[in-house]
Design an enzyme around this catalytic site. Structure first.
Site, short mmCIF file in Angstrom:
data_model
loop_
_atom_site.label_atom_id
_atom_site.label_comp_id
_atom_site.label_asym_id
_atom_site.label_seq_id
_atom_site.Cartn_x
_atom_site.Cartn_y
_atom_site.Cartn_z
N HIS A 13 5.38 -12.74 -52.21
CA HIS A 13 4.94 -13.94 -52.92
C HIS A 13 5.78 -15.18 -52.61
CE1 HIS A 13 8.36 -12.93 -55.35
NE2 HIS A 13 8.20 -13.99 -56.10
N GLY A 15 6.64 -15.92 -49.43
CA GLY A 15 6.33 -16.30 -48.05
C GLY A 15 5.30 -17.43 -48.00
N GLY A 18 1.91 -15.72 -49.21
CA GLY A 18 2.01 -15.23 -50.59
C GLY A 18 2.15 -16.37 -51.58
N TYR A 138 3.53 -5.49 -33.23
CA TYR A 138 3.04 -6.01 -34.50
C TYR A 138 1.56 -5.67 -34.68
CZ TYR A 138 2.23 -9.81 -37.89
OH TYR A 138 1.91 -10.57 -38.99
N LYS A 142 -0.49 -3.53 -37.62
CA LYS A 142 -1.58 -4.13 -38.40
C LYS A 142 -2.88 -3.33 -38.26
CE LYS A 142 0.44 -7.67 -40.29
NZ LYS A 142 0.59 -7.72 -41.75
N LEU A 168 -1.98 -19.50 -38.73
CA LEU A 168 -1.88 -20.28 -39.97
C LEU A 168 -0.82 -21.35 -39.85
CD1 LEU A 168 -1.87 -17.29 -42.45
CD2 LEU A 168 -3.83 -18.75 -41.87
N HIS A 181 6.20 -19.74 -35.09
CA HIS A 181 4.97 -19.81 -34.31
C HIS A 181 4.89 -21.19 -33.64
CE1 HIS A 181 3.64 -16.52 -37.14
NE2 HIS A 181 3.38 -16.01 -35.96
N ASP A 288 2.29 -17.67 -21.77
CA ASP A 288 1.22 -18.37 -22.50
C ASP A 288 0.64 -17.54 -23.63
OD1 ASP A 288 0.91 -20.89 -21.47
OD2 ASP A 288 -0.48 -20.29 -19.89
#
Ligand SMILES: NC(=O)c1ccc[n+]([C@@H]2O[C@H](COP(=O)([O-])OP(=O)(O)OC[C@H]3O[C@@H](n4cnc5c(N)ncnc54)[C@H](OP(=O)(O)O)[C@@H]3O)[C@@H](O)[C@H]2O)c1
Length: 334
Positions: A13, A15, A18, A138, A142, A168, A181, A288
């Site tokens: 929560h 992050g 969150g 990762y 997922k 995001l 990112h 890339d």
């Protein structure tokens, strides 16, 4: 039946995701929100997670806890990205199943889809070809989470659903250049290059002084040609709350805007918003990543949800947040 007194546990929560979900639920009048920091509850610890579920008895679990990072972090820490994410999600999913949680929302990422899958990415392309090697650790964790939720849904008929957001951005993003990112890294690089201040190190927020007439050049990774899609985190939070308030019919939904742009176009937009006036140098010796990554969002659109925040509007708000928080930006320690 869920109502505004339902006990909703938001894992992660603090992050970026969150905290946006928390703000959205609070604004809609949900009063029984539960959160624990990683210091209070280490989700890699199965026993601690089970004890927490016994004590708190959540009705709903939203899993926004994960070890998250960009290409560099994924490349340098493959074991942590695979194992810690598996541990966190396995402990949460199984505890939610054992404690009869009514609704579980698992958040993954668009990197679960094959590197060279047809575009836009449809949910059914999952596991049809090889993954992008730079973040496969990762992605594999997922994918295991998506499949665990699908298995529970199939075998026990429980409302466990997976949402796959595209890239995001927004308030509370990670602006640490070692692990961030592409989009927050660009904001920080353009911002720092705009001012005369001498950078003291990649993790030190730069002191804001007067902008210089011609900003320092900014070096960006790769060729700038890959196409990417970006979703504001408040839009994602809105999609998660939509998924919480509605019974979605399938196990996996993409969440995005359905439109993309090149990394070069993104850089030009951020450069303009930040007010950087120098040169952009593209370092094509750096990877890339996937050539194009655009989500097909028609399943979620058909279910009744779509993104509302435009990229320029979202970037302006994010840069404003960055300026207000430049002194307290979080660093991710690997
Ligand atoms: N950021 C993106 O662009 C993006 C894109 C697509 C999907 N997503 C997905 O969205 C989810 C959240 O991402 P985010 O960007 O919000 O990441 P974030 O800002 O780094 O937040 C991650 C949260 O996970 C918690 N966490 C990590 N390890 C933990 C542990 N061992 N025990 C307990 N909590 C732990 C952290 O808690 P503390 O703060 O208390 O340490 C943190 O609040 C992830 O599943 C990610 O895959 C993100």
């Amino acid at each position: 039946m869920m109502n505004n007194k339902s006990r909703i546990y938001i894992a992660g929560h603090r992050g970026m995701v969150g905290s946006a979900i928390w703000r959205n639920l609070e604004s809609k009048g949900y009063t029984n929100l539960i959160g624990r920091t990683s210091t209070e509850l280490d989700l890699r610890n199965q026993q601690a997670v089970n004890t927490f579920f016994t004590e708190e008895q959540p009705d709903v679990v939203i899993d926004a806890a994960a070890k998250v990072g960009g290409i560099l972090a994924n490349n340098d820490y493959p074991y942590q990205f695979l194992m810690e994410n598996l541990q966190i999600q396995n402990n949460l999913i199984d505890a939610a199943h054992q404690h009869d949680v009514k609704k579980f929302i698992f958040l993954g990422s668009s990197c679960i889809y094959p590197r060279l899958a047809p575009q836009p990415l449809k949910e059914e392309y999952l596991l049809t070809a090889a993954l992008e090697p730079t973040n496969e650790w990762y992605a594999i964790a997922k994918i295991a989470g998506v499949k665990a939720c699908e298995a529970i849904r199939k075998q026990y008929n429980k409302d466990f659903v997976s949402l796959m957001p595209t890239n995001l951005y927004g308030p509370h993003d990670n602006f640490d250049l070692k692990s961030s990112h592409v989009l927050p890294a660009m904001i920080r690089k353009f911002h720092e290059a705009k001012f005369k201040s001498v950078r003291t190190g990649v993790s030190e927020p730069v002191a804001v002084s007067e902008p210089v007439a011609v900003s320092e050049p900014v070096e960006l990774w790769g060729s700038g040609t890959p196409l990417r899609e970006f979703l504001h985190v408040d839009d994602l939070a809105d999609a998660v709350v939509f998924a919480f308030e509605h019974q979605l019919q399938e196990n996996l939904y993409n969440i995005g805007t359905g439109t993309d742009l090149t990394i070069k176009e993104l850089a030009a937009l951020i450069q303009r918003i930040v007010g950087h006036t120098g040169e952009i140098i593209w370092d094509s010796t750096k990877p890339d990543g996937t050539p194009r990554k655009l989500m097909d969002v028609s399943k979620m659109t058909n279910a009744g949800w779509k993104a509302k925040i435009g990229l320029e509007e979202g970037l302006k708000g994010t840069y404003k947040w960055f300026l207000e928080n430049v002194d307290v930006l979080k660093e991710v320690k690997m």
